[in-house]
Design a protein around this motif. Structure first.
Motif, PDB file in Angstrom:
ATOM      1  N   UNK A   1      10.073  -7.347   1.624  1.00 27.57           N
ATOM      2  CA  UNK A   1      10.166  -7.621   3.053  1.00 27.57           C
ATOM      3  C   UNK A   1       8.869  -8.249   3.541  1.00 27.57           C
ATOM      4  N   UNK A   2       8.956  -9.045   4.589  1.00 26.36           N
ATOM      5  CA  UNK A   2       7.763  -9.645   5.188  1.00 26.36           C
ATOM      6  C   UNK A   2       7.406  -8.964   6.496  1.00 26.36           C
ATOM      7  N   UNK A   3       8.015  -7.799   6.742  1.00 31.69           N
ATOM      8  CA  UNK A   3       7.691  -7.032   7.931  1.00 31.69           C
ATOM      9  C   UNK A   3       6.319  -6.377   7.779  1.00 31.69           C
ATOM     10  N   UNK A   4       5.730  -6.016   8.901  1.00 34.14           N
ATOM     11  CA  UNK A   4       4.418  -5.381   8.871  1.00 34.14           C
ATOM     12  C   UNK A   4       4.502  -3.984   8.254  1.00 34.14           C
ATOM     13  N   UNK A   5       3.493  -3.635   7.499  1.00 37.33           N
ATOM     14  CA  UNK A   5       3.409  -2.305   6.904  1.00 37.33           C
ATOM     15  C   UNK A   5       2.828  -1.345   7.948  1.00 37.33           C
ATOM     16  N   UNK A   6       3.480  -0.199   8.189  1.00 36.25           N
ATOM     17  CA  UNK A   6       2.961   0.755   9.179  1.00 36.25           C
ATOM     18  C   UNK A   6       1.533   1.176   8.851  1.00 36.25           C
ATOM     19  N   UNK A   7       0.745   1.424   9.878  1.00 44.02           N
ATOM     20  CA  UNK A   7      -0.668   1.750   9.679  1.00 44.02           C
ATOM     21  C   UNK A   7      -0.871   3.069   8.937  1.00 44.02           C
ATOM     22  N   UNK A   8       0.100   3.981   9.034  1.00 43.98           N
ATOM     23  CA  UNK A   8      -0.083   5.272   8.364  1.00 43.98           C
ATOM     24  C   UNK A   8       0.251   5.213   6.874  1.00 43.98           C
ATOM     25  N   UNK A   9       0.788   4.074   6.413  1.00 44.13           N
ATOM     26  CA  UNK A   9       1.030   3.874   4.985  1.00 44.13           C
ATOM     27  C   UNK A   9      -0.121   3.055   4.415  1.00 44.13           C
ATOM     28  N   UNK A  10      -0.914   3.675   3.564  1.00 46.82           N
ATOM     29  CA  UNK A  10      -2.052   2.996   2.950  1.00 46.82           C
ATOM     30  C   UNK A  10      -1.769   2.809   1.461  1.00 46.82           C
ATOM     31  N   UNK A  11      -1.799   1.557   1.007  1.00 48.15           N
ATOM     32  CA  UNK A  11      -1.538   1.249  -0.404  1.00 48.15           C
ATOM     33  C   UNK A  11      -2.795   0.624  -0.995  1.00 48.15           C
ATOM     34  N   UNK A  12      -3.457   1.383  -1.850  1.00 47.46           N
ATOM     35  CA  UNK A  12      -4.677   0.929  -2.525  1.00 47.46           C
ATOM     36  C   UNK A  12      -4.232   0.390  -3.882  1.00 47.46           C
ATOM     37  N   UNK A  13      -4.309  -0.903  -4.080  1.00 47.07           N
ATOM     38  CA  UNK A  13      -3.673  -1.436  -5.286  1.00 47.07           C
ATOM     39  C   UNK A  13      -4.237  -2.770  -5.724  1.00 47.07           C
ATOM     40  N   UNK A  14      -3.768  -3.218  -6.892  1.00 48.21           N
ATOM     41  CA  UNK A  14      -3.993  -4.580  -7.365  1.00 48.21           C
ATOM     42  C   UNK A  14      -2.739  -5.040  -8.095  1.00 48.21           C
TER      43      UNK A  14
ATOM     44  N   UNK B   1      -0.436  -1.877  -9.691  1.00 50.80           N
ATOM     45  CA  UNK B   1      -1.141  -0.628 -10.005  1.00 50.80           C
ATOM     46  C   UNK B   1      -1.638  -0.078  -8.675  1.00 50.80           C
ATOM     47  N   UNK B   2      -1.096   1.079  -8.245  1.00 52.21           N
ATOM     48  CA  UNK B   2      -1.331   1.499  -6.866  1.00 52.21           C
ATOM     49  C   UNK B   2      -1.515   3.001  -6.697  1.00 52.21           C
ATOM     50  N   UNK B   3      -2.287   3.326  -5.670  1.00 51.12           N
ATOM     51  CA  UNK B   3      -2.365   4.668  -5.109  1.00 51.12           C
ATOM     52  C   UNK B   3      -1.752   4.568  -3.722  1.00 51.12           C
ATOM     53  N   UNK B   4      -0.653   5.283  -3.500  1.00 49.66           N
ATOM     54  CA  UNK B   4       0.080   5.225  -2.240  1.00 49.66           C
ATOM     55  C   UNK B   4      -0.202   6.491  -1.451  1.00 49.66           C
ATOM     56  N   UNK B   5      -0.532   6.314  -0.171  1.00 50.27           N
ATOM     57  CA  UNK B   5      -0.893   7.452   0.675  1.00 50.27           C
ATOM     58  C   UNK B   5      -0.265   7.298   2.056  1.00 50.27           C
ATOM     59  N   UNK B   6       0.480   8.323   2.477  1.00 49.70           N
ATOM     60  CA  UNK B   6       1.025   8.382   3.827  1.00 49.70           C
ATOM     61  C   UNK B   6       0.211   9.407   4.592  1.00 49.70           C
ATOM     62  N   UNK B   7      -0.608   8.937   5.522  1.00 46.68           N
ATOM     63  CA  UNK B   7      -1.523   9.828   6.227  1.00 46.68           C
ATOM     64  C   UNK B   7      -0.818  10.712   7.245  1.00 46.68           C
ATOM     65  N   UNK B   8       0.411  10.343   7.646  1.00 47.85           N
ATOM     66  CA  UNK B   8       1.170  11.162   8.593  1.00 47.85           C
ATOM     67  C   UNK B   8       1.954  12.261   7.892  1.00 47.85           C
ATOM     68  N   UNK B   9       2.577  11.928   6.772  1.00 51.95           N
ATOM     69  CA  UNK B   9       3.463  12.861   6.078  1.00 51.95           C
ATOM     70  C   UNK B   9       2.753  13.632   4.957  1.00 51.95           C
ATOM     71  N   UNK B  10       1.485  13.352   4.774  1.00 58.90           N
ATOM     72  CA  UNK B  10       0.700  14.034   3.736  1.00 58.90           C
ATOM     73  C   UNK B  10       1.306  13.818   2.348  1.00 58.90           C
ATOM     74  N   UNK B  11       1.630  12.578   2.058  1.00 55.77           N
ATOM     75  CA  UNK B  11       2.198  12.181   0.766  1.00 55.77           C
ATOM     76  C   UNK B  11       1.193  11.307   0.035  1.00 55.77           C
ATOM     77  N   UNK B  12       1.054  11.511  -1.269  1.00 54.52           N
ATOM     78  CA  UNK B  12       0.200  10.643  -2.079  1.00 54.52           C
ATOM     79  C   UNK B  12       0.671  10.681  -3.526  1.00 54.52           C
ATOM     80  N   UNK B  13       0.600   9.534  -4.183  1.00 57.92           N
ATOM     81  CA  UNK B  13       0.950   9.455  -5.603  1.00 57.92           C
ATOM     82  C   UNK B  13       0.375   8.178  -6.193  1.00 57.92           C
ATOM     83  N   UNK B  14       0.299   8.145  -7.523  1.00 61.28           N
ATOM     84  CA  UNK B  14      -0.151   6.969  -8.261  1.00 61.28           C
ATOM     85  C   UNK B  14       1.038   6.371  -8.992  1.00 61.28           C
TER      86      UNK B  14
END
Length: 375
Positions: free
Chosen positions: A295-308, A319-332
Motif C-alpha cells: 500500500x502507498x498509504x501513510x504508516x501510522x505514527x505508533x507503528x515503528x519499523x526499524x529495518x533494511x 530484515x526488521x524490528x517491528x514495534x507498536x508503541x500503542x499496543x505494546x507489540x514488538x517482534x523481529x
C-alpha cells in the motif's frame, strides 16, 4: 504441513511452562488462506522463501528471544541486494570512534568525486531511500576485508561483502577519502587494495534459465558466485545486536556511542518524507515491505519499523524490528523471496508488485495480528 521444516530454538533460558505458551505464529501465518500467502506457500519450491521470526518477551530488565525458522539454510544462496548496507552503516559509525578527530558529522568526500557528505547523512540516506552512492562512500571508508573481518569477529557469519552497489562494483581498490578535520586542515586516507574474492560454492549459486548481458540473451543460468553473500541468519544477528545490544557479550556488540546509536535507530525507522524526500515518489512503504509494502498509504505514527530492505535480480528481502508503541507489540522478522517466473535475469520482468511484496506485507500482518493477542 508439507515443506514446514521448522527449527525452533529458545535462545533465552526459560521454563518448560513458559516455552509451551509460545505458539508457533510463523507456522500459523504460513497456513493462512489469504491469497497473498497461499499462492506462494502452495508453490513454495518456486520462490526460494526463507524466514526467521523472533518472539520477544520482557521480564523485569531482561529481554528473552524465542526464534522460529522456515526453510532457513545458510548454504542456500539468495542475492542480498541492499540489505548489505545495514552492517556497512553500523561499522562506519564504529570506525569513527577509533579516531579522536572524527565524528559522524565530520565532512568528507571521495577522491575524484565532488559530493561532500558526512557519515550521519550517509546513514540517513541508506535507510530512508536505500541510496547506493551513500553506501559506496562508506565502503570506500571501510574496505571490504575490514567489513567482513569485523563482522566475523563479532560472531556474525557466514557473510561476504565484496562489491559496491550500482556502479564500479568490481573495482577491488578503494579510493582515498578526503576528510575536513577543521577549517584549515584535511586528512587523506590511503587507498586499500582488497583481495580478489573466491567464488562462492553454495546451493542455488547459479539460478534460472538465462540472463541478459549487453542486450543479448545468454541461455545459461545466471552465476552469482562473485556476488555479495549475506544470509538470513547473519542479517537477523546484526539487527538483534543493534536493537538489543545488552543481550550480547561485549565482544559481540557494535561499539557505537549512545548518540550514534540514537541516530542509527532514528534513521532505521524514519520515513522518507520526514527527511525531505518527495512522498509521491518515496512513499512511506518505499523501503518498508512488512505490513505496509503493498500500500502507498501513510504508516501510522505508533507503528515503528526499524529495518533494511533489498530488492534486485528478482529477490526481495526485508530484515526488521517491528514495534507498536500503542499496543505494546514488538517482534523481529527477516524474510526473503525470489519472484522470477520466466527464469531470466536482467530482463526487469520480476513479479515484485504482483507476488513478492504482497507476500511480505501479508506475512508481517499475519504475525502482527497474532502478536496483538499474545500475553
Amino acid at each position: 504441513m508439507k515443506h514446514f521444516l521448522l527449527l525452533i530454538s529458545c535462545v533465552a533460558i526459560a521454563s518448560c511452562s513458559q516455552q509451551k505458551q509460545n505458539l508457533n505464529f510463523l507456522e500459523v501465518a504460513l497456513s493462512s488462506d489469504n491469497i497473498k500467502i497461499k499462492r506462494v506457500v502452495d508453490s513454495i519450491d518456486d520462490y526460494q522463501v526463507q524466514i526467521k521470526y523472533t518472539q520477544i518477551d520482557r521480564r523485569n530488565d531482561s529481554v528473552f528471544f524465542t526464534d522460529y525458522d522456515f526453510q532457513v539454510n545458510d548454504s542456500m544462496y539468495f542475492y542480498p541486494a541492499s540489505t548489505v548496507k545495514f552492517p556497512t552503516a553500523v561499522l562506519a559509525l564504529e570506525k569513527l570512534n577509533k579516531v579522536d578527530s572524527l565524528s559522524m558529522h565530520t565532512k568528507y568526500y571521495v577522491e575524484g568525486d565532488t559530493v561532500e557528505s558526512t557519515v550521519a547523512k550517509d546513514v540517513s540516506e541508506i535507510f530512508a531511500v536505500s541510496d547506493n552512492l551513500a553506501n559506496n562512500r562508506l565502503v570506500e571508508f571501510l574496505g571490504f576485508e575490514a567489513i567482513n573481518q569485523e563482522l566475523r569477529d563479532k560472531g556474525i557469519s557466514p557473510i561476504r561483502i565484496t562489491h559496491r552497489l550500482g556502479h564500479r562494483s568490481d573495482d577491488l581498490r578503494t579510493k582515498p577519502i578526503i576528510i575536513y578535520l577543521n577549517d584549515s586542515t584535511i586528512g587523506i586516507t590511503s587507498s586499500i587494495l582488497n583481495k580478489t574474492p573466491e567464488e562462492l560454492e553454495l546451493l542455488e549459486i547459479a539460478k534460472g534459465l538465462g540472463y541478459y548481458e549487453d542486450d543479448e540473451l545468454i541461455n545459461t543460468p545466471f552465476n552469482f558466485s562473485q556476488k555479495n553473500f549475506y544470509p538470513i541468519t547473519s542479517q537477523h544477528n546484526v539487527i538483534k545486536r543493534v536493537i538489543f545490544p545488552q543481550n550480547f557479550k561485549e565482544s559481540e556488540r557494535f561499539h557505537i556511542s549512545d548518540k550514534q546509536r540514537e541516530h542509527l535507530l532514528e534513521a532505521m525507522h524514519t520515513l522518507p518524507q520526514k527527511v525531505g524526500y518527495d512522498n509521491t515518489t518515496f512513499y512511506d512503504s518505499y523501503c518498508k515491505f512488512f505490513l505496509y509494502g503493498d500500500t502507498k498509504e501513510n504508516i501510522p505514527e505508533h507503528i515503528e519499523i526499524y529495518n533494511k530492505v533489498g530488492f534486485a535480480y528478482g529477490t526481495l528481502t526485508d530484515c526488521a524490528y517491528v514495534k507498536d508503541t500503542e499496543k505494546n507489540v514488538e517482534f523481529l522478522l527477516t524474510a526473503t523471496i525470489l519472484v522470477n517466473k520466466d527464469g531470466i535475469f536482467n530482463d526487469d520482468a520480476y513479479e515484485y508488485e504482483e507476488i513478492g511484496i504482497p507476500f511480505l506485507a501479508q506475512l508481517g500482518r499475519e504475525i502482527y495480528q497474532q502478536e496483538l493477542n499474545r500475553k
